[in-house]
Scaffold this motif. Structure first.
Motif, PDB file in Angstrom:
ATOM      1  N   LEU A   1      65.115  16.516  44.263  1.00 37.91           N
ATOM      2  CA  LEU A   1      63.698  16.338  43.385  1.00 37.91           C
ATOM      3  C   LEU A   1      64.035  15.303  42.520  1.00 37.91           C
ATOM      4  CD1 LEU A   1      64.653  19.501  40.851  1.00 37.91           C
ATOM      5  CD2 LEU A   1      62.795  19.282  42.954  1.00 37.91           C
TER       6      LEU A   1
ATOM      7  N   PHE B   1      56.472  23.308  48.006  1.00 38.34           N
ATOM      8  CA  PHE B   1      56.473  22.358  48.421  1.00 38.34           C
ATOM      9  C   PHE B   1      55.829  22.048  49.286  1.00 38.34           C
ATOM     10  CE2 PHE B   1      59.648  22.800  45.292  1.00 38.34           C
ATOM     11  CZ  PHE B   1      60.139  21.300  44.544  1.00 38.34           C
TER      12      PHE B   1
ATOM     13  N   SER C   1      52.531  19.600  50.255  1.00 40.79           N
ATOM     14  CA  SER C   1      52.785  18.594  48.792  1.00 40.79           C
ATOM     15  C   SER C   1      53.007  16.752  49.009  1.00 40.79           C
ATOM     16  CB  SER C   1      53.837  19.183  47.517  1.00 40.79           C
ATOM     17  OG  SER C   1      55.130  18.898  47.625  1.00 40.79           O
TER      18      SER C   1
ATOM     19  N   THR D   1      54.576  13.951  46.734  1.00 36.30           N
ATOM     20  CA  THR D   1      54.329  14.145  45.370  1.00 36.30           C
ATOM     21  C   THR D   1      55.660  15.079  44.361  1.00 36.30           C
ATOM     22  OG1 THR D   1      52.448  16.001  45.128  1.00 36.30           O
ATOM     23  CG2 THR D   1      51.889  14.051  45.950  1.00 36.30           C
ATOM     24  N   LEU D   2      56.199  16.033  45.040  1.00 34.78           N
ATOM     25  CA  LEU D   2      57.436  16.723  43.791  1.00 34.78           C
ATOM     26  C   LEU D   2      58.751  16.795  44.149  1.00 34.78           C
ATOM     27  CD1 LEU D   2      54.727  20.439  43.862  1.00 34.78           C
ATOM     28  CD2 LEU D   2      55.091  18.042  42.769  1.00 34.78           C
ATOM     29  N   GLY D   3      58.802  16.587  46.111  1.00 33.15           N
ATOM     30  CA  GLY D   3      60.467  15.965  46.106  1.00 33.15           C
ATOM     31  C   GLY D   3      60.249  16.088  47.776  1.00 33.15           C
TER      32      GLY D   3
ATOM     33  N   GLN E   1      47.464  21.853  38.693  1.00 32.13           N
ATOM     34  CA  GLN E   1      47.797  21.477  39.601  1.00 32.13           C
ATOM     35  C   GLN E   1      48.765  20.062  38.832  1.00 32.13           C
ATOM     36  OE1 GLN E   1      46.812  20.503  43.293  1.00 32.13           O
ATOM     37  NE2 GLN E   1      45.615  22.320  43.945  1.00 32.13           N
TER      38      GLN E   1
ATOM     39  N   VAL F   1      51.981  20.719  37.014  1.00 34.95           N
ATOM     40  CA  VAL F   1      52.636  20.704  38.355  1.00 34.95           C
ATOM     41  C   VAL F   1      54.135  19.742  38.400  1.00 34.95           C
ATOM     42  CG1 VAL F   1      53.650  22.155  40.225  1.00 34.95           C
ATOM     43  CG2 VAL F   1      52.296  23.561  39.172  1.00 34.95           C
ATOM     44  N   LYS F   2      52.989  19.041  38.843  1.00 37.96           N
ATOM     45  CA  LYS F   2      53.065  18.138  39.561  1.00 37.96           C
ATOM     46  C   LYS F   2      54.594  17.436  37.689  1.00 37.96           C
ATOM     47  CE  LYS F   2      53.513  13.221  40.429  1.00 37.96           C
ATOM     48  NZ  LYS F   2      54.227  12.840  41.768  1.00 37.96           N
ATOM     49  N   ARG F   3      54.278  17.492  36.631  1.00 42.33           N
ATOM     50  CA  ARG F   3      54.863  17.425  35.437  1.00 42.33           C
ATOM     51  C   ARG F   3      56.045  17.695  35.276  1.00 42.33           C
ATOM     52  NH1 ARG F   3      49.409  16.848  32.959  1.00 42.33           N
ATOM     53  NH2 ARG F   3      49.907  18.689  32.544  1.00 42.33           N
TER      54      ARG F   3
ATOM     55  N   LEU G   1      58.209  18.606  37.582  1.00 46.05           N
ATOM     56  CA  LEU G   1      59.436  18.794  38.788  1.00 46.05           C
ATOM     57  C   LEU G   1      59.452  17.016  38.318  1.00 46.05           C
ATOM     58  CD1 LEU G   1      57.576  21.096  41.587  1.00 46.05           C
ATOM     59  CD2 LEU G   1      59.755  21.310  39.964  1.00 46.05           C
ATOM     60  N   ASP G   2      57.535  16.377  38.887  1.00 48.36           N
ATOM     61  CA  ASP G   2      58.413  14.609  38.241  1.00 48.36           C
ATOM     62  C   ASP G   2      57.572  13.949  37.552  1.00 48.36           C
ATOM     63  OD1 ASP G   2      58.293  12.077  39.054  1.00 48.36           O
ATOM     64  OD2 ASP G   2      56.828  12.282  40.667  1.00 48.36           O
TER      65      ASP G   2
END
Length: 475
Positions: free
Chosen positions: A190, A215, A218, A221-223, A456, A459-461, A463-464
């Protein structure tokens, strides 16, 4: 917009770290072999972009080539501490700008993590690192009587990690499906350096949310994917291919509809228009019939492929095929498949530069898609070659243009956008297998709508939260 969100630290030390790559490189090297951190400007420039045109690329501060999961974790912990963007990369064969660098980023190239860790004929799985080349995996599992079906046209050079990042497809998707259907589980580093495992290695499993599928596609952008558990299939018989010539693209698309409506399950159903056929002949002297307006290739890897080809050949003739030629043996079949794989390189040679679209429409609208592309080409005075995974409705209109001519380049970009608009009008999607990256992020918003885009981004926020993973991609 994303870069503005990663300016969280306000202390002077953090500000100095962002402005000066010295502390960044020093911290990276503290946990990595010396040859794993590259800073030579010419080398950095070579890692700045993938194969997409019309996509801006920045100048990375460093390129890192880790060999272990722990080294990837060190990179992400360093990037989080310094608020530095990280752009994961594979072989950079992508066509959407998803692997393009941003200014001051760390390019995290995973090509040295190229081990096949396990092949299990009983469980029918392979466990691999992200840098394993697709064709290398296919050959390795083939020695065990197994088959890894996803086969992008760049399969001799593209990596499994890149395939997962863009949820790539290939020639055999009409029967076997895309990469997402073969990813059972992942190990993902992550943004903050923690290691997360998703999915399973069992034949079934429905515990919790399907984080694995999240993932896949993705685009980094997420991991960062560092290990994948992939499903395998028993090796099929060698396939045989049929080539059918048509006097119009509409007739070829009618044949596709007849084949699919008839319940046939080809292992491949590909289409090349006249422009593409001529380009392949010019490049490789393949001897394909240039008098045809559309060439349809159908393949079967069943126990009796000759009988299947005969049935499909009859359907092609009923749709108006002017010639139907089944291959006599696997070697002749492979020649036809090689011609299809050469389509994109051949079209690049037509005018020196290409924009490769990736619009997928319902099979029933395939004919409308092709006729619409033909009108767009005529309106802009451009050469647009079209090849397609016809059995999926996944088209690759390829705009050929002279990059040194500003007027022609502008018309190329306009036609590219018009093709995507046409695909959405026909109930399709802006990308079937190449991904969004930089090239299509404006169009992603149009396709999924404001609520979809908001979800979307949420979700990005989650994980990142600092926005450091592959900023500026997707949205």
């Amino acid at each position: 917009m994303i870069m503005s969100r990663i300016e969280a630290p306000r202390d002077d030390d953090a500000a100095d770290d962002r402005a000066d790559t010295g502390p960044l490189v020093g911290r990276l090297r503290a946990g990595l072999p010396h040859d794993a951190v590259l800073t030579d400007p010419d080398v950095l420039a070579s890692y700045a972009h993938d194969m997409a045109g019309f996509c801006p690329a920045g100048s990375p501060a460093a390129v890192v080539l880790p060999r272990t999961v722990e080294q990837v974790q060190h990179v992400m912990r360093t990037a989080t501490a310094l608020r530095v963007p990280v752009v994961p990369q594979g072989a950079r064969t992508g066509l959407s700008g998803a692997a393009n660098a941003t200014d001051g980023c760390v390019v995290l190239s995973l090509v040295r993590m190229d081990r096949i860790l396990e092949i299990s004929p009983v469980d029918r799985i392979a466990v691999v690192e992200p840098g394993v080349v697709n064709a290398a995996l296919s050959r390795a599992v083939g020695e065990h009587g197994l088959h890894y079906p996803p086969d992008p046209s760049s399969w001799e050079s593209c990596t499994i990690g890149g395939n997962i990042g863009t949820a790539s497809g290939g020639l055999c998707c009409v029967k076997y499906g895309v990469t997402a259907e073969y990813v059972l589980g992942l190990d993902v580093v992550l943004a903050d350096g923690r290691l997360m495992s998703t999915g399973r290695r069992t034949a079934k499993g429905v515990a919790g949310y399907d984080m694995t599928r999240l993932f896949v596609g993705s685009e980094g952008t997420l991991g960062v994917v560092v290990r994948a558990v992939l499903a395998l299939r028993p090796a099929p018989p060698r396939q045989l291919v049929l080539a059918a010539e048509f006097a119009s693209a509409a007739a070829a698309c009618d044949a596709v509809c007849r084949i699919m409506e008839g319940g046939h399950v080809p292992s491949l159903l590909e289409l090349m228009d006249r422009t593409t056929v001529k380009a392949v002949n010019d490049l490789a002297r393949m001897g394909l019939p240039e008098t045809t307006e559309a060439l349809l290739l159908a393949a079967f890897d069943t126990a009796d492929p000759a009988a299947d080809l005969a049935a499909v050949g009859a359907l092609c003739e009923a749709a108006g095929a002017t010639a139907v030629v089944p291959a006599d043996d696997p070697a002749e079949s492979e020649l036809l498949l090689q011609a299809r794989r050469l389509a994109l390189p051949a079209l690049e040679a037509v005018r020196g530069a290409t924009m490769i679209d990736d619009v997928c429409v319902p099979r029933s609208r395939l004919g409308e898609m092709l006729s619409g592309v033909e009108r767009i080409a005529a309106r802009h005075g451009l050469t647009i070659g079209l090849c397609a995974h016809a059995g999926d409705g996944n088209t690759h209109p390829t705009v050929c243009f002279d990059a040194s001519d500003p007027g022609e380049s502008g018309r190329a970009r306009e036609s590219f956008d018009e093709i995507m608009a046409l695909g959405l009008e026909l109930g399709g999607t802006i990308t079937g297998e190449h991904g969004v990256g930089v090239l299509k992020k404006e169009w992603l918003a149009r396709e999924i709508g404001p609520v979809g885009l908001e979800m979307q981004r949420a979700v990005k926020r989650a994980l990142d939260p600092l926005g450091i993973l592959n900023p500026g991609k997707l949205f």
